[in-house]
Design a protein around this motif. Structure first.
Motif, mmCIF file in Angstrom:
data_model
loop_
_atom_site.group_PDB
_atom_site.id
_atom_site.type_symbol
_atom_site.label_atom_id
_atom_site.label_comp_id
_atom_site.label_asym_id
_atom_site.label_seq_id
_atom_site.Cartn_x
_atom_site.Cartn_y
_atom_site.Cartn_z
ATOM 1 N N GLY A 49 67.336 58.807 30.967
ATOM 2 C CA GLY A 49 66.207 58.626 30.277
ATOM 3 C C GLY A 49 65.105 58.653 31.385
ATOM 4 O O GLY A 49 65.215 58.217 32.458
ATOM 5 N N ALA A 50 64.022 59.143 30.696
ATOM 6 C CA ALA A 50 62.873 59.286 31.500
ATOM 7 C C ALA A 50 61.483 59.076 30.579
ATOM 8 O O ALA A 50 61.534 59.295 29.442
ATOM 9 C CB ALA A 50 62.449 60.439 32.149
ATOM 10 N N GLY A 57 67.624 59.661 47.215
ATOM 11 C CA GLY A 57 68.778 59.173 46.477
ATOM 12 C C GLY A 57 68.443 59.020 45.024
ATOM 13 O O GLY A 57 69.267 59.270 44.170
ATOM 14 N N ALA A 58 67.172 58.994 44.439
ATOM 15 C CA ALA A 58 66.849 58.954 43.184
ATOM 16 C C ALA A 58 67.044 60.570 42.732
ATOM 17 O O ALA A 58 67.676 60.599 41.630
ATOM 18 C CB ALA A 58 65.507 58.499 42.892
ATOM 19 N N ARG A 59 66.832 61.652 43.447
ATOM 20 C CA ARG A 59 67.036 63.010 42.943
ATOM 21 C C ARG A 59 68.295 63.204 42.771
ATOM 22 O O ARG A 59 68.926 63.837 41.609
ATOM 23 C CB ARG A 59 66.575 63.762 44.031
ATOM 24 N N GLU A 102 57.907 64.596 34.328
ATOM 25 C CA GLU A 102 57.620 65.659 35.548
ATOM 26 C C GLU A 102 58.522 65.845 36.314
ATOM 27 O O GLU A 102 58.894 66.986 36.924
ATOM 28 C CB GLU A 102 56.151 65.396 36.141
ATOM 29 N N VAL A 103 59.380 64.616 36.828
ATOM 30 C CA VAL A 103 60.348 64.804 37.582
ATOM 31 C C VAL A 103 61.699 65.654 36.868
ATOM 32 O O VAL A 103 62.180 66.345 37.628
ATOM 33 C CB VAL A 103 60.945 63.353 38.041
ATOM 34 N N LEU A 104 61.626 65.223 35.626
ATOM 35 C CA LEU A 104 62.813 65.916 34.863
ATOM 36 C C LEU A 104 62.503 67.409 34.824
ATOM 37 O O LEU A 104 63.182 68.314 34.854
ATOM 38 C CB LEU A 104 62.910 65.236 33.312
ATOM 39 N N ILE A 133 60.025 63.829 44.727
ATOM 40 C CA ILE A 133 61.516 64.305 44.852
ATOM 41 C C ILE A 133 62.039 64.535 46.120
ATOM 42 O O ILE A 133 63.271 64.295 46.400
ATOM 43 C CB ILE A 133 61.602 65.779 43.966
ATOM 44 N N ARG A 134 61.390 64.905 46.757
ATOM 45 C CA ARG A 134 61.615 64.936 48.316
ATOM 46 C C ARG A 134 61.826 63.945 48.986
ATOM 47 O O ARG A 134 63.042 63.628 49.748
ATOM 48 C CB ARG A 134 60.758 65.938 49.167
#
Length: 108
Positions: A45-46, A29-31, A52-54, A24-25
């Protein structure tokens, strides 16, 4: 008709052996991509470790798949352990709804 294109969000589950907090850190950009899509009521969608990111980014109480069964769908957020017909059908239905405006605020 094929499955919807998930864009850069696919990057969120590509590094299975790194810690979620680091991903995440390090992937700002993805965050931002996931949080902006969530805040604007867009479908998300994940798969796999993306679950875990969601769980880290999105609010408590939002249903996310446990990773060992059918996909979960909650307010346009579709999650699952692997892509398959059930995931594609859920993602297609979430995308067809266009927006999901009544979501709780993300935790970040």
């Amino acid at each position: 008709m094929g499955p919807p294109h998930w864009g850069k969000a696919d990057d969120l589950h590509s590094e299975a052996h790194t810690g979620v907090d680091r991903r995440i850190r390090d992937r700002g950009g993805a965050r931002r991509f996931v949080l902006d899509a969530y805040r604007h009521g867009k479908s998300i969608g994940a798969l796999g470790t993306g679950l875990e990111v969601l769980k880290k980014l999105l609010p408590d109480g939002l249903r996310v798949a446990s990773g060992n069964g059918d996909p979960a769908t909650d307010q346009g957020v579709v999650s699952g352990s692997a892509s398959g017909d059930a995931f594609i059908e859920a993602a297609t239905a979430a995308t067809a709804a266009h927006r999901h405006p009544h979501r709780p605020q993300p935790r970040i």
